[in-house]
Design a protein around this motif. Structure first.
Motif, PDB file in Angstrom:
ATOM      1  N   PHE B 136       9.736  37.048 -52.153  1.00 34.19           N
ATOM      2  CA  PHE B 136      10.799  36.543 -53.021  1.00 34.19           C
ATOM      3  C   PHE B 136      12.012  36.128 -52.186  1.00 34.19           C
ATOM      4  O   PHE B 136      12.664  35.133 -52.484  1.00 34.19           O
ATOM      5  CB  PHE B 136      11.182  37.712 -53.932  1.00 34.19           C
ATOM      6  N   GLU B 137      12.297  36.909 -51.149  1.00 34.07           N
ATOM      7  CA  GLU B 137      13.492  36.664 -50.335  1.00 34.07           C
ATOM      8  C   GLU B 137      13.300  35.529 -49.340  1.00 34.07           C
ATOM      9  O   GLU B 137      14.270  34.970 -48.862  1.00 34.07           O
ATOM     10  CB  GLU B 137      13.881  37.937 -49.573  1.00 34.07           C
ATOM     11  N   ILE B 138      12.037  35.212 -49.025  1.00 33.36           N
ATOM     12  CA  ILE B 138      11.787  34.194 -47.989  1.00 33.36           C
ATOM     13  C   ILE B 138      12.426  32.866 -48.372  1.00 33.36           C
ATOM     14  O   ILE B 138      12.938  32.146 -47.526  1.00 33.36           O
ATOM     15  CB  ILE B 138      10.267  34.017 -47.759  1.00 33.36           C
ATOM     16  N   VAL B 139      12.415  32.537 -49.681  1.00 38.58           N
ATOM     17  CA  VAL B 139      12.885  31.210 -50.082  1.00 38.58           C
ATOM     18  C   VAL B 139      14.396  31.053 -49.954  1.00 38.58           C
ATOM     19  O   VAL B 139      14.896  29.932 -49.964  1.00 38.58           O
ATOM     20  CB  VAL B 139      12.487  30.894 -51.542  1.00 38.58           C
ATOM     21  N   LEU B 140      15.118  32.177 -49.846  1.00 39.81           N
ATOM     22  CA  LEU B 140      16.576  32.080 -50.003  1.00 39.81           C
ATOM     23  C   LEU B 140      17.254  31.229 -48.943  1.00 39.81           C
ATOM     24  O   LEU B 140      17.981  30.295 -49.257  1.00 39.81           O
ATOM     25  CB  LEU B 140      17.178  33.487 -49.963  1.00 39.81           C
ATOM     26  N   ILE B 141      17.023  31.585 -47.672  1.00 40.96           N
ATOM     27  CA  ILE B 141      17.760  30.894 -46.620  1.00 40.96           C
ATOM     28  C   ILE B 141      17.353  29.424 -46.520  1.00 40.96           C
ATOM     29  O   ILE B 141      18.216  28.544 -46.443  1.00 40.96           O
ATOM     30  CB  ILE B 141      17.600  31.651 -45.286  1.00 40.96           C
ATOM     31  N   PRO B 142      16.043  29.099 -46.559  1.00 42.18           N
ATOM     32  CA  PRO B 142      15.690  27.670 -46.545  1.00 42.18           C
ATOM     33  C   PRO B 142      16.342  26.901 -47.689  1.00 42.18           C
ATOM     34  O   PRO B 142      16.853  25.791 -47.498  1.00 42.18           O
ATOM     35  CB  PRO B 142      14.174  27.672 -46.692  1.00 42.18           C
ATOM     36  N   MET B 143      16.369  27.508 -48.872  1.00 46.78           N
ATOM     37  CA  MET B 143      16.965  26.820 -50.019  1.00 46.78           C
ATOM     38  C   MET B 143      18.472  26.666 -49.815  1.00 46.78           C
ATOM     39  O   MET B 143      19.054  25.631 -50.161  1.00 46.78           O
ATOM     40  CB  MET B 143      16.679  27.651 -51.274  1.00 46.78           C
ATOM     41  N   TRP B 144      19.069  27.701 -49.240  1.00 46.62           N
ATOM     42  CA  TRP B 144      20.511  27.647 -48.957  1.00 46.62           C
ATOM     43  C   TRP B 144      20.802  26.512 -47.984  1.00 46.62           C
ATOM     44  O   TRP B 144      21.763  25.744 -48.154  1.00 46.62           O
ATOM     45  CB  TRP B 144      20.936  29.002 -48.374  1.00 46.62           C
ATOM     46  N   VAL B 145      19.941  26.376 -46.975  1.00 43.45           N
ATOM     47  CA  VAL B 145      20.130  25.288 -46.014  1.00 43.45           C
ATOM     48  C   VAL B 145      19.953  23.939 -46.707  1.00 43.45           C
ATOM     49  O   VAL B 145      20.740  23.011 -46.500  1.00 43.45           O
ATOM     50  CB  VAL B 145      19.139  25.433 -44.836  1.00 43.45           C
ATOM     51  N   LEU B 146      18.919  23.847 -47.564  1.00 47.33           N
ATOM     52  CA  LEU B 146      18.684  22.571 -48.254  1.00 47.33           C
ATOM     53  C   LEU B 146      19.903  22.170 -49.073  1.00 47.33           C
ATOM     54  O   LEU B 146      20.311  21.004 -49.075  1.00 47.33           O
ATOM     55  CB  LEU B 146      17.459  22.679 -49.166  1.00 47.33           C
ATOM     56  N   ILE B 147      20.482  23.127 -49.792  1.00 44.70           N
ATOM     57  CA  ILE B 147      21.615  22.774 -50.651  1.00 44.70           C
ATOM     58  C   ILE B 147      22.866  22.515 -49.819  1.00 44.70           C
ATOM     59  O   ILE B 147      23.576  21.534 -50.025  1.00 44.70           O
ATOM     60  CB  ILE B 147      21.886  23.889 -51.676  1.00 44.70           C
ATOM     61  N   SER B 148      23.128  23.394 -48.827  1.00 40.94           N
ATOM     62  CA  SER B 148      24.412  23.264 -48.140  1.00 40.94           C
ATOM     63  C   SER B 148      24.407  22.154 -47.098  1.00 40.94           C
ATOM     64  O   SER B 148      25.438  21.567 -46.822  1.00 40.94           O
ATOM     65  CB  SER B 148      24.816  24.596 -47.503  1.00 40.94           C
ATOM     66  N   ARG B 149      23.251  21.860 -46.518  1.00 43.47           N
ATOM     67  CA  ARG B 149      23.214  20.818 -45.490  1.00 43.47           C
ATOM     68  C   ARG B 149      22.782  19.460 -46.018  1.00 43.47           C
ATOM     69  O   ARG B 149      23.303  18.422 -45.621  1.00 43.47           O
ATOM     70  CB  ARG B 149      22.261  21.230 -44.364  1.00 43.47           C
ATOM     71  N   PHE B 150      21.808  19.459 -46.928  1.00 45.66           N
ATOM     72  CA  PHE B 150      21.211  18.185 -47.324  1.00 45.66           C
ATOM     73  C   PHE B 150      21.615  17.778 -48.731  1.00 45.66           C
ATOM     74  O   PHE B 150      21.081  16.841 -49.289  1.00 45.66           O
ATOM     75  CB  PHE B 150      19.693  18.269 -47.203  1.00 45.66           C
ATOM     76  N   GLY B 151      22.566  18.530 -49.304  1.00 44.39           N
ATOM     77  CA  GLY B 151      22.976  18.231 -50.666  1.00 44.39           C
ATOM     78  C   GLY B 151      23.865  17.008 -50.742  1.00 44.39           C
ATOM     79  O   GLY B 151      24.099  16.322 -49.748  1.00 44.39           O
ATOM     80  N   ASP B 152      24.349  16.788 -51.948  1.00 44.29           N
ATOM     81  CA  ASP B 152      25.255  15.691 -52.251  1.00 44.29           C
ATOM     82  C   ASP B 152      26.319  15.557 -51.163  1.00 44.29           C
ATOM     83  O   ASP B 152      27.106  16.463 -50.927  1.00 44.29           O
ATOM     84  CB  ASP B 152      25.929  16.008 -53.596  1.00 44.29           C
TER      85      ASP B 152
END
Lengths: 496, 496
Positions: B136-152
């Motif tokens: 469950f925790e594995i997805v957190l950091i990659p998702m955080w990177v996706l939103i904070s780096r590759f977001g709008d």
């Protein structure tokens, strides 16, 4: 106590003797050949490695297994007894001291400050104190070993000579004295209550049913928690931590965050194990102190702009996690506390090692300030990856699986004892902790600002980090990666 | 067995390798990263399908000190979710061919996608409660990177806020869940999800079950997200890149409801039964809250995020009913929302790229006129979203309302019927906002500013998802028959 000690098993005592002999050897060599600075470090590393090898026999023993020596005659009690948790802490202390030495490895280009032998032997002496206290079972050696682990650090902080170092050293010294006073009083009360000079369950057990002596023992334990609280940086005994970390040279700050904490926990675990039959009342204090440390440490860490101060407050918060399992009176608690500490020490040392490497390449001003980490992932991708792993491990998020497993381990006894409030406080603090470390990580991962002409020439002139520092980074990072893939390597050290 | 492990190893290794590949490397071009990810995703999907067909079991000792084992297997409840995850894992990579990531190195982007897929697959496969938590925790950091780096890219503070909220809310949820898991494991003496489900809470009294169930429901409720814990979702979706939004809505939210089936409904029937009315009420408030927000929301991505809150409310309602039909409905609605939200987020992500924003208040060319393919996909997506019979959205929501109308014997029937009526009102609101969106951007005869219609990778992804919406709408039995056997095993005792 006046009888002769019959059994001295040097092999069992090796984790303590090796750094102690190393400390003496360094001083002797310094008299003979003062200019060979590297030799001092080599002697120190060898003694630490020998000590570490000495702990191997004690690692991963089955429950109840101990290696003991300095026993009184006729099958009497032993003044030194190391079970697998104690051996694990000793190993960690010796390795952490090794990392500290690598970080402070002398730079040929710089003029010697003349203190090399002093620094090295002080580090070794404090390490010997840390390994000794983990195995000390009588009040005398427990107190002396704990102070041996503490007092050299005061000198180590002060030796830098800068104003901030002096004020840090004074904060540390004052704390050390108060803490010693409390612990000496606690030892006296322990002896009054139990009539025994040994910190063993048998001594505590004799007092349980005695309504007059029991309160004295409880008071003694409360004083132990307070005295050790200073050394572990637990709230409300934490105030010296940011001062001392910030004032100290970076390797010494790493030493304070690593070896000193191991020594303090080792001392605390001796007492906790001894009072296990006493049960809950003394342990409520620990629950409150743990919850307060986590919360205040995390909140203050969120506000820091200096990375060393951030790591100092993070220590306060993590110390709360370290003692939290002890609020549950069970053998799993001691194991959990030790396991959490080892995970914390490994990750913190890696963070300090990366900061040290950056101090050498980018200068202290930039490497100690959070804004100096902007875009680190582009300038130093490898160091940034190592730092990221350390921070995520402290935060307890994959890929820092070790930190996550440590959190699981620490929460287990708390949940098993149905301390729901403490568990929920811990859950909230897990969030605050993540916020602390991601705040740093976000800066590291930020896209580099177009600093125009400023970066290029600096980068060209920038000295590379000292190879010893890079070795420290590499070893710590490798250890963290391996133990994140298989955390059992750490858990197994402490027994099953 | 090898198949199952390989299905996890491929995304793990590919993801790690991609992230560690420096951006300066010659091989790190966007096209190469995409190709590597595509191959890895297709291979993973093939292995996942093979796993679902052959149903292997994996059982390795991992952390003997904590009694944690690598236990992975597949059953009817997880099979559809695994297929959905694997399929969308390919779809996001194909779609990214049309819309290359911006904001950071493409290798990091694709690496994070792989790691999110790994976390989701491991969550749905794991049969050990602690490993479930770790996955469950594995997805957190990659998702955080996706939103904070590759977001709008327009708004840095908004990215920081959205990614921070996502990670902090989720960590709070998962740590509370961890406390619940540890309590469950401690009190029932096993961490195996199948054994926990088979025991059906035997030996746990009502109050213990309620405490554990409450911790788990709040923890997992944050992940779903269930009203009132949904406030992290709209900003995260608004800011996240298309691939991030799709994975978040279609897969990560399902991990919450899946966790409730595995960790609450099956092992804690009495505790869940006691809390179900409150849980169901929160779900229905979510249906109405989300629907009403959609009626006035002007940011299209945010609108779909709120509609996700509403749709997940139906899943919660179905779960709460305690009947086989309700559980079947919830699992079907899970898959339906996965397909529909993926379709809509792919679509809206593409529209946002064309329009430069996702603001509904700005006058645009009508999709019906200038881009009939996008228009068709939009109509199908919103028609499914409003629950039109014959499309995938219908069955889950219809059955969920039906199950709330005739709940299990131990549920308060009158209260559940009130909730069912309110949920029906929610579907009317859903019709309202769906038609509002279609009126604003699909109908009309404006043809300026013109934009290109979907083609290539984008169109193929949209077409496949449109087909899935139709096929599952006409033949819901594909999913319902897969889940029915394992669902009836769970509910046979619940509705006793």
């Amino acid at each position: 106590m006046s009888q002769a000690v019959v059994a001295v098993n040097a092999g069992v005592l090796l984790p303590v003797l090796a750094p102690a002999i190393g400390a003496a050897a360094v001083l002797v060599v310094d008299v003979v050949a003062q200019r060979l600075r590297r030799t001092h470090y080599l002697i120190a590393l060898v003694s630490l490695v020998v000590g570490a090898v000495g702990t191997f026999a004690g690692l991963g023993m089955a429950a109840g297994g101990v290696r003991q020596t300095l026993c009184l005659p006729d099958g009497g009690q032993c003044m030194y007894a190391a079970d697998s948790v104690a051996s694990g802490l000793q190993l960690a202390a010796l390795l952490a001291a090794g990392v500290t030495l690598l970080l402070s490895w002398p730079d040929d280009k710089k003029q010697s400050s003349g203190n090399t032998a002093v620094i090295v032997s002080l580090v070794l002496a404090a390490t010997a104190g840390a390994t000794a206290v983990a195995g000390a079972r009588d009040l005398g050696s427990w107190l002396v070993a704990l102070e041996l682990a503490t007092l050299p650090t005061v000198a180590l902080v002060a030796l830098r000579g800068a104003r901030s170092a002096i004020s840090g050293a004074i904060a540390l010294l004052t704390t050390a004295l108060v803490s010693f006073g409390l612990l000496a009083l606690a030892a006296a009360l322990w002896f009054t209550a139990t009539g025994s000079g040994f910190l063993t369950p048998a001594a505590a057990l004799a007092v349980i049913d005695d309504p007059t002596r029991r309160p004295i023992l409880v008071l003694s334990v409360a004083l132990v928690v307070a005295g050790i609280g200073f050394k572990l940086s637990l709230v409300p005994f934490h105030a010296w931590t940011p001062e001392a970390y910030d004032g100290a040279p970076l390797p010494i700050a790493a030493f304070l965050a690593g070896v000193s904490k191991i020594a303090a926990l080792g001392a605390l675990l001796i007492v906790i194990r001894a009072i296990a039959p006493l049960g809950a009342p003394a342990l409520t204090t620990i629950a409150i102190v743990a919850a307060a440390s986590m919360t205040l440490g995390n909140i203050m860490a969120l506000r820091q702009d200096s990375v060393v101060r951030l790591l100092a407050w993070s220590t306060v918060a993590q110390a709360g996690w370290v003692v939290m399992p002890l609020a549950a009176a069970s053998s799993a608690a001691v194991f959990a506390s030790g396991a959490y500490l080892l995970a914390y020490v490994l990750a913190t040392l890696l963070a300090f090692a990366v900061v040290a490497a950056l101090v050498q390449t980018r200068g202290a001003a930039r490497a100690r300030d959070l804004s100096g980490y902007h875009g680190l992932v582009h300038d130093h991708p490898v160091l940034a990856a190592a730092l990221g792993l350390a921070l995520l491990s402290l935060a307890g998020l994959p890929p820092g699986v070790l930190g996550l497993v440590a959190k699981v381990t620490a929460l287990r006894p708390v949940v098993a004892s149905e301390l729901w409030l403490l568990a929920v406080v811990a859950a909230v603090n897990a969030v605050l902790g993540v916020a602390v470390y991601l705040r740093w990580l976000r800066v590291v991962m930020a896209t580099a600002e177009p600093e125009t002409d400023k970066t290029a020439p600096v980068a060209a002139l920038a000295p590379s980090a000292h190879p010893a520092t890079l070795v420290a980074v590499g070893l710590a990072a490798l250890a963290l990666v391996v133990t994140s893939i298989n955390p059992q390597l750490i858990l197994g050290l402490l027994g099953s | 067995m090898v198949i199952l492990l390989a299905a996890l190893a491929i995304p793990a290794l590919t993801g790690t390798a991609l992230i560690l590949t420096g951006r300066d490397s010659v091989r790190a071009s966007e096209a190469n990263a995409n190709l590597v990810s595509l191959v890895a995703s297709i291979a993973t999907a093939a292995l996942v399908v093979a796993t679902v067909v052959t149903r292997p079991k994996v059982d390795y000792q991992w952390l003997p000190s904590l009694g944690v084992r690598w236990q992975f297997s597949v059953d009817g409840i997880s099979a559809p979710l695994l297929i959905l995850t694997a399929a969308l894992g390919i779809a996001v990579v194909v779609h990214a061919r049309s819309y290359p990531p911006h904001g950071g190195s493409p290798t990091t982007f694709y690496g994070c996608l792989q790691l999110v897929e790994l976390g989701a697959l491991a969550t749905f496969l794991s049969r050990d409660a602690v490993v479930f938590f770790l996955s469950f925790e594995i997805v957190l950091i990659p998702m955080w990177v996706l939103i904070s780096r590759f977001g709008d890219s327009h708004d840095l503070p908004a990215r920081v806020d959205a990614s921070g909220r996502f990670v902090l809310y989720t960590v709070l949820g998962s740590t509370l869940m961890l406390v619940g898991i540890l309590a469950l494991v401690h009190s029932s003496g096993t961490a195996n999800l199948d054994a926990l489900a088979a025991a059906r809470g035997a030996g746990l009294d009502r109050s213990t079950q309620m405490v554990i169930a409450a911790l788990l429901l709040v923890g997992l409720g944050i992940k779903i997200p269930m009203w009132p814990f949904h406030t992290w979702l709209p900003p995260a979706h608004t800011i996240a890149p298309t691939a991030g939004s799709v994975l978040l809505a279609a897969i990560l939210l399902k991990m919450g409801t899946y966790g409730i089936v595995r960790l609450v409904i099956a092992p804690l029937p009495i505790g869940f039964g006691a809390l179900a009315p409150v849980f169901a009420a929160a779900g229905v408030v979510g249906i109405l809250w989300g629907g009403l927000a959609c009626l006035v929301e002007n940011d299209l991505k945010r609108l779909i995020a709120y509609s996700s809150v509403a749709h997940m409310g139906f899943v919660v309602l179905g779960l709460s009913s305690g009947t086989t039909v309700g559980l079947q409905a919830a699992l079907f609605a899970n898959i339906a929302h996965g397909v529909v939200s993926a379709l809509l987020f792919f679509l809206v992500g593409g529209l946002k790229e064309r329009w430069g924003s996702a603001d509904l208040a700005t006058a645009r060319a009508a999709l019906r006129e200038v881009s009939p393919r996008l228009g068709l996909a939009l109509v199908v997506g919103f028609a499914a979203s409003l629950g039109l019979p014959g499309l995938v959205g219908f069955w889950g929501e219809f059955l969920a309302m039906y199950s709330a109308w005739s709940p299990a014997a131990d549920r308060p029937e009158g209260f559940m019927r009130v909730l069912a009526v309110l949920a029906v009102t929610g579907t009317a609101v859903a019709a309202g906002y769906s038609l509002r969106v279609l009126r604003l951007i699909w109908s009309g005869d404006r043809t300026t500013p013109a934009h290109v219609d979907a083609h290539g990778g984008e169109w193929s992804v949209l077409a496949v998802l449109v087909a899935a919406v139709l096929v599952l709408g006409v033949a819901p039995g594909i999913v319902l028959n897969t889940t029915s056997k394992d669902v009836s095993v769970i509910t046979s005792e619940v509705s006793r």
